[in-house]
Design an enzyme around this catalytic site. Structure first.
Site, PDB file in Angstrom:
ATOM      1  N   CYS A 196      28.759 -51.602  57.959  1.00 27.22           N
ATOM      2  CA  CYS A 196      28.223 -50.599  58.884  1.00 27.22           C
ATOM      3  C   CYS A 196      27.820 -49.309  58.169  1.00 27.22           C
ATOM      4  O   CYS A 196      26.752 -48.747  58.444  1.00 27.22           O
ATOM      5  CB  CYS A 196      29.234 -50.308  59.989  1.00 27.22           C
ATOM      6  SG  CYS A 196      30.941 -50.132  59.436  1.00 27.22           S
ATOM      7  N   HIS A 252      30.316 -43.605  62.639  1.00 28.21           N
ATOM      8  CA  HIS A 252      30.624 -43.239  61.261  1.00 28.21           C
ATOM      9  C   HIS A 252      29.681 -42.129  60.798  1.00 28.21           C
ATOM     10  O   HIS A 252      28.555 -41.991  61.293  1.00 28.21           O
ATOM     11  CB  HIS A 252      30.416 -44.426  60.316  1.00 28.21           C
ATOM     12  CG  HIS A 252      31.374 -45.561  60.506  1.00 28.21           C
ATOM     13  ND1 HIS A 252      32.506 -45.488  61.284  1.00 28.21           N
ATOM     14  CD2 HIS A 252      31.367 -46.823  59.978  1.00 28.21           C
ATOM     15  CE1 HIS A 252      33.151 -46.649  61.234  1.00 28.21           C
ATOM     16  NE2 HIS A 252      32.476 -47.470  60.444  1.00 28.21           N
TER      17      HIS A 252
END
EC number: 1.2.1.11
Length: 331
Positions: free
Chosen positions: A128, A235
């Protein structure tokens, strides 16, 4: 198109279904798979009810499936991906099982979509944090040659799945952690995954090697420090990029603005910059804090945030599905 989802009851699996619906993907038959524990669960999708099957070879080999989306961990992918390949399906795998296999394309559609043409039944979805980093990195690379990249990540607990979210909630109530080595609430942990002999973690090695593979630059110098932070979703990554020549920041901002999948938020005077607050539940990678280094004009600093479950996993996989459908299945 006949689609299977392996890990259909997990965080990413449920998001697969949500995004398939949002993007109006044409589905003729849908097969949902999960662990024995979740088998029998009834899932509603587009006003139809589907019963989740246990992921077993017997439940796979008699099906007619074009694409199988996997998000059930490396062990499940290693065990069952080739069963789907054997019946003619293309597997798009969200685990780390095949990412560094030289026979398996590692794809971010905004960066290297044509790599899907090299597939031999399996296409890997990157980590990711790598996904959200290489999209703006590619913009930079197209303008100026990159010599080195240094990452520092700030990774949300949902990157560990529901267990990470549960550990956040648990330690917020003063209970002991069950997943992380320390309480994540009110703390940051500079360890994601196991430590390797280099004293880099496996997560850090993934970002290094995946960046090199996706950008087709196997000798690119890359380093990473990956940190778990007390944020539930999205994130963030700080990038320091060493270039061959001094960059033109206005030109870079123009190119970033023009790149699909990127939203530029970069107005320091108005305190506007990327944050999980802006990225969570969104498809775009938010990029900002764009500046030159104070001491080396060939060093570029950038910061980005992105939803790790959407763009960092489910959306990227479904974008790969769309590329496969266009470039392979319809030919």
């Amino acid at each position: 198109m006949n689609i299977a989802i392996v890990g259909a009851t997990g965080l990413v699996g449920r998001t697969f279904l949500q995004i398939l619906d949002e993007r109006n993907i044409s589905i003729d038959r849908l097969y949902l798979y999960a662990s024995k524990r979740s088998a029998g669960t009834v899932v509603t999708f587009q006003d139809q009810s589907y019963t989740v099957m246990e992921t077993t070879t017997a439940n796979i080999i008699d099906k007619d499936i074009d694409i199988a989306l996997f998000s059930a961990g490396s062990t499940v992918s290693t065990t069952f991906a080739r069963d789907f390949v054997s019946i003619g399906a293309v597997v798009i795998d969200n685990s780390s099982a095949f990412r560094m296999d030289p026979q398996v394309p590692l794809v971010v559609p905004e960066v290297n979509p044509d790599d899907v043409l090299q597939h031999q039944g399996i296409i890997a979805n990157p980590n990711c944090s790598t996904i959200q980093s290489v999209v703006p990195l590619t913009v930079v690379q197209h303008l100026w040659d990159i010599k080195r990249v240094d990452y520092t990540t700030y990774q949300a607990v949902s990157g560990s799945g529901q267990q990470g979210i549960d550990d956040f909630d648990r330690t917020a109530e003063g209970e002991s952690p069950q997943l992380y080595p320390y309480p994540i609430y009110n703390n940051v942990i500079p360890q994601i995954d196991r430590f390797e002999s280099t004293n880099f973690t496996f997560e850090e090695h993934k970002m290094i090697q995946e960046t090199q593979k996706i950008l087709h630059k196997p000798d690119l110098a890359v380093s990473a420090t990956c940190v778990r932070v007390p944020v539930k979703h999205a994130h963030s990554v700080s990038m320091i990029i060493e270039l061959i020549k001094e960059p033109d920041l206005e030109r870079l901002r123009e190119q970033l603005h023009a790149t699909p999948g990127i939203e530029v938020i970069d107005d320091p005077e108005q305190q506007q910059y990327p944050m999980p607050l802006f990225a969570a539940n969104q498809d775009a990678i938010v990029v900002g804090r764009i500046r030159k280094d104070l001491y080396n004009p060939c060093l570029l600093h950038m910061f980005c945030s992105a939803d790790n479950i959407r763009k960092g996993a489910a959306l990227n996989a479904i974008q790969i599905l769309e590329v496969v459908d266009k470039k392979i299945l319809r030919k």
